[in-house]
Scaffold this active site. Structure first.
Site, PDB file in Angstrom:
ATOM      1  N   GLU A 132      -0.165  -9.589  -0.681  1.00  0.00           N
ATOM      2  CA  GLU A 132      -2.107  -9.658  -0.482  1.00  0.00           C
ATOM      3  C   GLU A 132      -2.415  -9.900  -1.513  1.00  0.00           C
ATOM      4  O   GLU A 132      -3.671 -10.328  -1.611  1.00  0.00           O
ATOM      5  CB  GLU A 132      -2.579  -8.842   0.436  1.00  0.00           C
TER       6      GLU A 132
ATOM      7  N   ALA B 182       1.076  -0.683   0.560  1.00  0.00           N
ATOM      8  CA  ALA B 182      -0.112  -0.041   0.288  1.00  0.00           C
ATOM      9  C   ALA B 182       0.549   1.366  -0.101  1.00  0.00           C
ATOM     10  O   ALA B 182       1.966   1.110  -0.290  1.00  0.00           O
ATOM     11  CB  ALA B 182      -0.678   0.026   1.141  1.00  0.00           C
TER      12      ALA B 182
ATOM     13  N   GLY C 261       0.931  -5.116   1.026  1.00  0.00           N
ATOM     14  CA  GLY C 261      -0.294  -5.322  -0.125  1.00  0.00           C
ATOM     15  C   GLY C 261      -0.268  -6.181  -1.077  1.00  0.00           C
ATOM     16  O   GLY C 261      -1.201  -6.573  -1.761  1.00  0.00           O
TER      17      GLY C 261
ATOM     18  N   GLU D 239       4.701  -4.655   7.366  1.00  0.00           N
ATOM     19  CA  GLU D 239       3.975  -3.597   7.885  1.00  0.00           C
ATOM     20  C   GLU D 239       4.215  -4.027   9.559  1.00  0.00           C
ATOM     21  O   GLU D 239       4.564  -2.871  10.027  1.00  0.00           O
ATOM     22  CB  GLU D 239       2.358  -4.289   8.299  1.00  0.00           C
TER      23      GLU D 239
HETATM   24  N1  DAK Z   1       4.368   3.376  -0.915  1.00  0.00           N
HETATM   25  C1  DAK Z   1       5.029   5.054  -1.557  1.00  0.00           C
HETATM   26  N2  DAK Z   1       6.200   4.701  -2.385  1.00  0.00           N
HETATM   27  C2  DAK Z   1       7.010   3.577  -1.878  1.00  0.00           C
HETATM   28  C3  DAK Z   1       6.513   2.207  -1.806  1.00  0.00           C
HETATM   29  C4  DAK Z   1       5.388   2.450  -1.188  1.00  0.00           C
HETATM   30  N3  DAK Z   1       4.820   1.488  -0.365  1.00  0.00           N
HETATM   31  N4  DAK Z   1       7.707   1.633  -1.989  1.00  0.00           N
HETATM   32  C5  DAK Z   1       8.295   2.215  -3.343  1.00  0.00           C
HETATM   33  N5  DAK Z   1       8.263   3.478  -2.720  1.00  0.00           N
HETATM   34  C6  DAK Z   1       9.269   4.377  -3.450  1.00  0.00           C
HETATM   35  C7  DAK Z   1       9.873   4.818  -2.767  1.00  0.00           C
HETATM   36  O1  DAK Z   1       9.393   5.653  -1.845  1.00  0.00           O
HETATM   37  C8  DAK Z   1      10.753   5.790  -4.106  1.00  0.00           C
HETATM   38  O2  DAK Z   1      10.295   6.968  -4.165  1.00  0.00           O
HETATM   39  P1  DAK Z   1      11.070   7.962  -4.902  1.00  0.00           P
HETATM   40  O3  DAK Z   1      11.839   8.132  -3.764  1.00  0.00           O
HETATM   41  O4  DAK Z   1      12.225   6.996  -5.729  1.00  0.00           O
HETATM   42  O5  DAK Z   1      10.488   9.296  -5.285  1.00  0.00           O
HETATM   43  C9  DAK Z   1      11.000   4.243  -4.939  1.00  0.00           C
HETATM   44  O6  DAK Z   1       9.187   4.260  -5.020  1.00  0.00           O
HETATM   45  C10 DAK Z   1      11.392   3.406  -5.327  1.00  0.00           C
HETATM   46  O7  DAK Z   1      11.976   2.730  -4.019  1.00  0.00           O
HETATM   47  P2  DAK Z   1      13.364   2.185  -3.388  1.00  0.00           P
HETATM   48  O8  DAK Z   1      14.587   3.941  -3.435  1.00  0.00           O
HETATM   49  O9  DAK Z   1      13.407   2.164  -1.670  1.00  0.00           O
HETATM   50  O10 DAK Z   1      13.603   1.610  -4.014  1.00  0.00           O
HETATM   51  P3  DAK Z   1      14.533   0.097  -3.278  1.00  0.00           P
HETATM   52  O11 DAK Z   1      15.148  -0.662  -4.629  1.00  0.00           O
HETATM   53  O12 DAK Z   1      16.260   1.060  -2.464  1.00  0.00           O
HETATM   54  O13 DAK Z   1      13.645  -0.959  -2.137  1.00  0.00           O
HETATM   55  C11 DAK Z   1      11.619  -1.870  -1.643  1.00  0.00           C
HETATM   56  C12 DAK Z   1      12.965  -1.534  -3.335  1.00  0.00           C
HETATM   57  C13 DAK Z   1      11.332  -2.662  -2.763  1.00  0.00           C
HETATM   58  C14 DAK Z   1      12.788  -2.917  -1.273  1.00  0.00           C
HETATM   59  C15 DAK Z   1      11.547  -0.150  -0.537  1.00  0.00           C
HETATM   60  O14 DAK Z   1      10.826   0.650  -1.681  1.00  0.00           O
HETATM   61  C16 DAK Z   1      10.501  -0.596   0.140  1.00  0.00           C
HETATM   62  O15 DAK Z   1      10.723  -1.386   1.497  1.00  0.00           O
HETATM   63  N6  DAK Z   1       9.395  -0.289  -0.132  1.00  0.00           N
HETATM   64  C17 DAK Z   1       7.651  -0.077   1.225  1.00  0.00           C
HETATM   65  C18 DAK Z   1       8.093  -1.980   1.136  1.00  0.00           C
HETATM   66  C19 DAK Z   1       6.813  -1.670   2.215  1.00  0.00           C
HETATM   67  O16 DAK Z   1       6.963  -1.553   3.042  1.00  0.00           O
HETATM   68  N7  DAK Z   1       5.705  -2.410   1.711  1.00  0.00           N
HETATM   69  C20 DAK Z   1       4.749  -2.800   2.788  1.00  0.00           C
HETATM   70  C21 DAK Z   1       3.586  -1.579   2.529  1.00  0.00           C
HETATM   71  S1  DAK Z   1       2.695  -1.770   4.368  1.00  0.00           S
HETATM   72  C22 DAK Z   1      -4.179  -0.845   5.434  1.00  0.00           C
HETATM   73  C23 DAK Z   1      -4.438  -2.287   4.721  1.00  0.00           C
HETATM   74  C24 DAK Z   1      -3.538  -2.750   4.024  1.00  0.00           C
HETATM   75  C25 DAK Z   1      -2.466  -1.956   4.280  1.00  0.00           C
HETATM   76  C26 DAK Z   1      -2.374  -0.702   5.325  1.00  0.00           C
HETATM   77  C27 DAK Z   1      -3.066  -0.427   5.744  1.00  0.00           C
HETATM   78  N8  DAK Z   1      -5.488   0.262   6.060  1.00  0.00           N
HETATM   79  C28 DAK Z   1      -5.949  -0.533   6.359  1.00  0.00           C
HETATM   80  C29 DAK Z   1      -4.871   1.274   6.219  1.00  0.00           C
HETATM   81  C30 DAK Z   1      -0.656  -2.890   3.997  1.00  0.00           C
HETATM   82  C31 DAK Z   1      -0.008  -1.844   3.841  1.00  0.00           C
HETATM   83  C32 DAK Z   1       1.350  -2.082   3.791  1.00  0.00           C
HETATM   84  O17 DAK Z   1       1.109  -2.539   2.260  1.00  0.00           O
END
Ligand code: DAK
Length: 254
Positions: A114, A66, A111, A134
């Site tokens: 998921e 997400a 997400g 998360e």
């Molecule tokens: N959201 C927004 N931007 C993201 C992103 C994300 N999830 N993942 C990556 N990006 C963006 C980065 O900020 C970066 O943007 P710029 O700085 O270039 O503008 C660009 O994509 C490239 O990412 P990186 O520079 O970080 O690339 P790397 O190769 O260094 O790393 C990575 C890749 C996938 C390991 C890293 O980007 C990463 O850890 N990303 C986050 C992954 C993550 O934690 N995803 C889980 C999110 S939590 C909910 C329901 C569901 C959910 C939540 C709430 N509610 C009921 C409210 C689900 C939650 C999730 O999915």
């Protein structure tokens, strides 16, 4: 509805949905979720369609979760609503009467993992990485991960993934039973199409009934959304997500 971030393509009996938001590794923001919902509706209305493939644009990410930027400012009530919205979209995929294949072409985190779990079958390219990170952001999986992951791989492995937040490689995901096949990135979509066409030759009536028997419990999904909202009553989500955006380790309060 015009779609900027979600591409939908029909090739006779096989539909392909491609999540395409390359600047944020295909992360799911409200626009992507709305376009995805609309694409799923179109697939459901197409009587000729017998299988669906879901994939991500490019060679780096399926869906990196997400959108952390959008989530960072949610209130507890908005968080519950966001979770229910995402869950509804993912349940709509799961409830399609046709077989669905996630062709996981890179990061499938949060997400994204998921979304893959909402599909019936997961195929992965060698560079794919799965994870539910998360807890490092001060939240819990909110789009069905706490319900579908244990169903897919068992409670112990699901606990390992959800409580550590670690990423697992495509090979580890295969060994856990999270994905059915691993292949080169080039082979991924051709193989998904081949499998889709194979399933399209089976009885769609039998497939529809078989799928219904595999659906998870709605009450468990509602409990997940409720708990997700409760995370936002603390300062942990704000700290976890700010830390990600500021590229520093999170420091959670007591
Ligand atoms: N959201 C927004 N931007 C993201 C992103 C994300 N999830 N993942 C990556 N990006 C963006 C980065 O900020 C970066 O943007 P710029 O700085 O270039 O503008 C660009 O994509 C490239 O990412 P990186 O520079 O970080 O690339 P790397 O190769 O260094 O790393 C990575 C890749 C996938 C390991 C890293 O980007 C990463 O850890 N990303 C986050 C992954 C993550 O934690 N995803 C889980 C999110 S939590 C909910 C329901 C569901 C959910 C939540 C709430 N509610 C009921 C409210 C689900 C939650 C999730 O999915």
């Amino acid at each position: 509805m015009s779609k900027d971030c979600v591409k939908l393509q029909f090739d006779d009996c096989v539909a392909t949905i491609t999540i395409s938001r390359p600047t944020a590794l295909n992360a799911l923001n409200n626009t992507v979720l709305a376009e995805l919902a609309s694409a799923i509706e179109e697939v459901g209305e197409n009587r000729a369609c017998r299988a669906l493939i879901v994939t991500g644009e490019g060679s780096k990410a399926f869906v990196a979760g997400a959108d952390i930027q959008e989530m960072a400012s949610l209130t507890p009530d908005e968080a519950v609503a966001f979770s229910r919205h995402g869950q509804r979209v993912f349940s709509a995929i799961e409830r399609l009467p046709i077989p669905t294949i996630a062709a996981v072409n890179g990061y499938a985190l949060g997400g994204g993992c998921e979304l893959a779990l909402a599909c019936d079958i997961r195929l992965a390219s060698e560079n794919a990485r799965f994870g539910q990170p998360e807890v490092g952001l001060g939240i819990i999986p909110g789009f069905g991960g706490t319900v579908r992951l244990p169903l897919a791989i068992g409670r112990s492995r699901a606990a390992y993934m959800i409580l550590t937040g670690r990423h697992v490689s495509a090979r580890e995901a295969y060994e856990m039973g999270l994905v059915s096949e691993v292949m080169t990135l080039e082979s991924l979509l051709p193989r998904a199409e081949e499998l889709a066409r194979e399933m399209a030759t089976k009885s769609h009536v039998a497939i529809g009934y078989a799928k219904r028997l595999l659906f998870p419990d709605d009450e468990a999904l509602a409990r997940e959304a409720q708990r997700f909202g409760q995370c936002f009553a603390t300062d942990h989500p704000k700290e976890g997500m700010s830390a990600f955006l500021e590229r520093r380790p999170a420091k959670f309060s007591d």
